[in-house]
Motif scaffolding. Sequence first.
Motif, PDB file in Angstrom:
ATOM      1  N   SER A 483      34.115  34.347  -2.884  1.00  0.00           N
ATOM      2  CA  SER A 483      33.292  35.225  -2.003  1.00  0.00           C
ATOM      3  C   SER A 483      32.362  34.513  -1.051  1.00  0.00           C
ATOM      4  O   SER A 483      31.533  34.988  -0.195  1.00  0.00           O
ATOM      5  CB  SER A 483      32.489  36.323  -2.818  1.00  0.00           C
ATOM      6  N   THR A 484      32.269  33.215  -1.199  1.00  0.00           N
ATOM      7  CA  THR A 484      31.551  32.088  -0.431  1.00  0.00           C
ATOM      8  C   THR A 484      32.538  31.558   0.546  1.00  0.00           C
ATOM      9  O   THR A 484      33.438  31.765   0.732  1.00  0.00           O
ATOM     10  CB  THR A 484      30.913  31.151  -1.288  1.00  0.00           C
ATOM     11  N   ALA A 485      31.747  30.492   1.325  1.00  0.00           N
ATOM     12  CA  ALA A 485      32.571  29.667   2.447  1.00  0.00           C
ATOM     13  C   ALA A 485      32.908  28.438   1.995  1.00  0.00           C
ATOM     14  O   ALA A 485      32.971  27.390   2.588  1.00  0.00           O
ATOM     15  CB  ALA A 485      31.600  29.561   3.500  1.00  0.00           C
ATOM     16  N   TRP A 486      33.247  28.361   0.524  1.00  0.00           N
ATOM     17  CA  TRP A 486      33.611  27.043  -0.046  1.00  0.00           C
ATOM     18  C   TRP A 486      35.016  26.535   0.893  1.00  0.00           C
ATOM     19  O   TRP A 486      35.855  27.272   1.018  1.00  0.00           O
ATOM     20  CB  TRP A 486      34.096  27.338  -1.355  1.00  0.00           C
ATOM     21  N   PRO A 487      34.822  25.364   1.227  1.00  0.00           N
ATOM     22  CA  PRO A 487      35.915  24.839   2.175  1.00  0.00           C
ATOM     23  C   PRO A 487      37.340  24.557   1.449  1.00  0.00           C
ATOM     24  O   PRO A 487      37.349  23.924   0.327  1.00  0.00           O
ATOM     25  CB  PRO A 487      35.338  23.566   2.802  1.00  0.00           C
ATOM     26  N   GLY A 488      38.366  25.108   2.047  1.00  0.00           N
ATOM     27  CA  GLY A 488      39.523  24.384   1.418  1.00  0.00           C
ATOM     28  C   GLY A 488      40.183  25.122   0.319  1.00  0.00           C
ATOM     29  O   GLY A 488      40.712  24.642  -0.513  1.00  0.00           O
ATOM     30  N   TRP A 510      41.216  35.750  -1.606  1.00  0.00           N
ATOM     31  CA  TRP A 510      40.558  37.223  -0.904  1.00  0.00           C
ATOM     32  C   TRP A 510      39.621  37.135   0.069  1.00  0.00           C
ATOM     33  O   TRP A 510      38.713  36.563   0.026  1.00  0.00           O
ATOM     34  CB  TRP A 510      39.858  37.906  -2.248  1.00  0.00           C
ATOM     35  N   ASN A 511      40.028  37.892   1.295  1.00  0.00           N
ATOM     36  CA  ASN A 511      39.144  37.783   2.186  1.00  0.00           C
ATOM     37  C   ASN A 511      37.782  38.955   1.973  1.00  0.00           C
ATOM     38  O   ASN A 511      37.717  40.046   2.392  1.00  0.00           O
ATOM     39  CB  ASN A 511      39.613  38.122   3.587  1.00  0.00           C
ATOM     40  N   MET A 512      36.787  38.424   1.261  1.00  0.00           N
ATOM     41  CA  MET A 512      35.668  39.319   0.653  1.00  0.00           C
ATOM     42  C   MET A 512      34.840  39.588   2.134  1.00  0.00           C
ATOM     43  O   MET A 512      34.218  40.764   2.137  1.00  0.00           O
ATOM     44  CB  MET A 512      34.760  38.622  -0.257  1.00  0.00           C
ATOM     45  N   GLY A 513      34.762  38.556   2.848  1.00  0.00           N
ATOM     46  CA  GLY A 513      34.096  38.672   4.174  1.00  0.00           C
ATOM     47  C   GLY A 513      34.381  39.972   5.011  1.00  0.00           C
ATOM     48  O   GLY A 513      33.708  40.634   5.481  1.00  0.00           O
ATOM     49  N   TRP A 514      35.705  39.871   5.189  1.00  0.00           N
ATOM     50  CA  TRP A 514      36.185  40.959   6.155  1.00  0.00           C
ATOM     51  C   TRP A 514      36.054  42.324   5.241  1.00  0.00           C
ATOM     52  O   TRP A 514      35.674  43.295   5.957  1.00  0.00           O
ATOM     53  CB  TRP A 514      37.892  40.976   6.108  1.00  0.00           C
ATOM     54  N   MET A 515      36.157  42.475   4.083  1.00  0.00           N
ATOM     55  CA  MET A 515      36.088  43.618   3.368  1.00  0.00           C
ATOM     56  C   MET A 515      34.754  44.177   3.514  1.00  0.00           C
ATOM     57  O   MET A 515      34.364  45.422   3.742  1.00  0.00           O
ATOM     58  CB  MET A 515      36.479  43.415   1.868  1.00  0.00           C
ATOM     59  N   GLU A 546      41.535  30.237   5.993  1.00  0.00           N
ATOM     60  CA  GLU A 546      42.311  30.261   4.759  1.00  0.00           C
ATOM     61  C   GLU A 546      43.526  31.049   4.872  1.00  0.00           C
ATOM     62  O   GLU A 546      43.804  31.853   5.687  1.00  0.00           O
ATOM     63  CB  GLU A 546      41.509  30.672   3.520  1.00  0.00           C
ATOM     64  N   ASN A 547      44.361  31.316   3.967  1.00  0.00           N
ATOM     65  CA  ASN A 547      45.487  32.001   3.927  1.00  0.00           C
ATOM     66  C   ASN A 547      44.978  33.377   3.060  1.00  0.00           C
ATOM     67  O   ASN A 547      44.643  33.418   1.904  1.00  0.00           O
ATOM     68  CB  ASN A 547      46.809  31.668   2.877  1.00  0.00           C
ATOM     69  N   TYR A 548      44.602  34.308   3.671  1.00  0.00           N
ATOM     70  CA  TYR A 548      43.904  35.537   3.332  1.00  0.00           C
ATOM     71  C   TYR A 548      44.806  36.721   2.590  1.00  0.00           C
ATOM     72  O   TYR A 548      45.956  36.872   3.079  1.00  0.00           O
ATOM     73  CB  TYR A 548      43.071  36.030   4.387  1.00  0.00           C
ATOM     74  N   ILE A 549      44.199  37.491   1.895  1.00  0.00           N
ATOM     75  CA  ILE A 549      44.591  38.834   1.284  1.00  0.00           C
ATOM     76  C   ILE A 549      43.343  39.621   1.678  1.00  0.00           C
ATOM     77  O   ILE A 549      42.299  39.367   1.169  1.00  0.00           O
ATOM     78  CB  ILE A 549      44.770  38.765   0.037  1.00  0.00           C
TER      79      ILE A 549
END
Length: 760
Positions: A483-488, A510-515, A546-549
């Motif tokens: 849920s953070t902006a950890w890179p890569g 998982w794209n927690m930001g979008w959610m 990232e490759n997001y869900i």
Amino acid sequence: MLRHRPTWRKHVALDKPPSEPGRAEAPAPLPAEERARLLAGTHHDPHALLGVHPGPDGVVIRTLRPYAEAVTVVAGGWRAELADEGDGMFGGVLPAAPDSVPAYELVIRYGAEPGEDEITTADPYRFPPTLGELDLHLIGEGRHEELWRALGAHPMTVDSVAGTRFTVWAPNARGVRIAGDFNHWDPTAAPMRSLGSSGVWELFLPGVGAGALYKFDIARPDGSHTLRVDPMARRTECPPATASVVESSRYVWHDQEWLTARADAAPHREPLSVYEVHLPSWRPGLSYRELAGQLPRYVRDLGFTHVELMPVAEHPFGGSWGYQVTGFYAPTARLGAPDDFRYLVDALHRAGIGVLMDWVPAHFPKDEWALARFDGTPLYEHPDPARAEHPDWGTLEFDLGRREVRNFLVANAVYWCEEFHIDGLRVDAVASMLYLDYSRGEGQWTPNAYGGRENLEAVAFLQEMNATVYRRCPSAITAAEESTAWPGVTRATHHVGEGGFGGLGFGFKWNMGWMHDSLEYMAKDPVHRKHHHGELTFSLAYAYAENYILPISHDEVVHGKRSLVAKMPGDWWQQRANHRAYLAFMWAHPGKQLLFMGQEFAQGAEWSEEHGPDWWLLDPSYPAEPDHRGVRDLVRALNTEYLATAALWERDSEPAGFAWVLADAADTNVVAFLRFAAGGSPLLAVCNFSPVVREGYRLGVPEGWDVWREVLNTDALRYGGSGVGNEKPVRAEPEPASGHPVSLGLVLPPLATLWLRPTT
């Protein structure tokens, strides 16, 4: 211990028929200290005292059988009754050459009279170690990728004798014994031997087979004893019972067609629409095999490509939903045996549905019969109490700096993929692993060697886990709940990026930001949404980092957060309209999608693990049933159109797969964007998040596509909408709009999403 098995020489003392056994001469007593350690369960090498050993007058046979009245040694047609040495110890000197003792058996009598309550068994202490040197070397190195084949309980045949090999890693134990239903839970007669510096203890028990219950009796460094389940148990008793169960799979798989097709898959460039399921409550009371008769059919009917199962590994408290694991290698016995779970996965595969599974390597509970202080010391948890204690969940964090612990978890990830044909792992709570200061205040954590807050051991573990899974199971996927902006997070492990860290190696994140942002926007009354328009559009600023869900998971519909439809503002009609419009926005947005059970038919109540989805809402006798059926029909239509439209998934991870048409129309609560495939026609998605009909709303489209047809409208009558839309194809007109030289004049239904495609 002697390992030769030639014919036993006939000496006078034994030269009698079986019905008239000879009596063996009592051996010299064991040294008092050795005897005391053996009886106390603190001896590291019981095989040095029990079994067969050379003596001055022949061979000494000694066995430990508490409560026995007599023990007789039998070899071929010869018998010799051992002398009772007290405390359940029986021994004898047999006039045989040390190299001539055959494979003997013990006849153990518990009754008062000869022949009463007798059992015959091979002596566990006449067998050499059954674990090879390579296994021990790999365990010591923390590199045993098939750890479940080396440790735990394994039925096998040794020297033509059927039994079970028990092995356990307990490096700080003073002694380990086996207790089970096969010895009335008295471990005295089953002390295990230490296999040296590996920290592994081993014993082969003849006559014990699949289905037997067992635990390990561990003598801690302070001499006290603790009864523990097997960390590597592949089956357990059904909670609240806690014993481990000896397991031997007999399952024959029938999913080769699925696995062959999966081997050629490219997940990032293929459709991935996930239905998240809590198996115990999806249809409460159903077993794995009963679920196999219903779940695949339901998921396939709705068009989802995958299911994601909330944690299946054994856990003592059902209210944890499986996120507090005590049996990392055992599917929960609440729903059946491990082979029954295999049957469910097989059924899903044969229905063309992939199986993802939640996996929880971040922490484990403190139950005194499980992993916590397993051998009397912090073994699986970090030795620093501040590091071991998880501040949020009352659990313990794994010591990821210890190679054996990393091995336990990495092998576990491989185990589920290889032994149960799982297609992917969603790794829970990754953020809590990556940061040393996660949920910890100032003074409650210690920086890493470089003065930073990053947990370098967790980074190394996640990289190793992902690299190992993708190497051994290249067609499986891993996904991080981070849920953070950890890179890569989804960058390859060899790729060094921001901060100097290599990528974590996950396939998806998982794209927690979008959610969070999109749900925050949807919760606003439409009159206020214009002030929050950025929450709807900001996700595209990082959509390809990232490759997001895109997840609408169980976490969003519990603990007072309300169900998805209940988050929406307005009356019941508006709530459902918002719900439908949001789902179509989600399906069209870059990234794969995941929806938790019950949300596919707009369940109004929060989910509860006690009763699961409110299926009665779909009962035709329920007056509002059409409202809920309409949303479910929309989900089916979304998946159907999604699967048929490469533009919605082929370039999910590429900026070239998306273009804004309208991103800044905050005053009208409208967004519009295009999705592109490598070839073929684009798809236009238009969302009107205001409750008014907008006539002749002009949106620019690319040239070369003259006529556009509405392929999905969440306001259609069949979905419970008002029926407003564009029934006839819409022709592009030479009127510039949205940066394009041609445009469409559309009717935008209230609180609705439209999908349009060119007809030529």
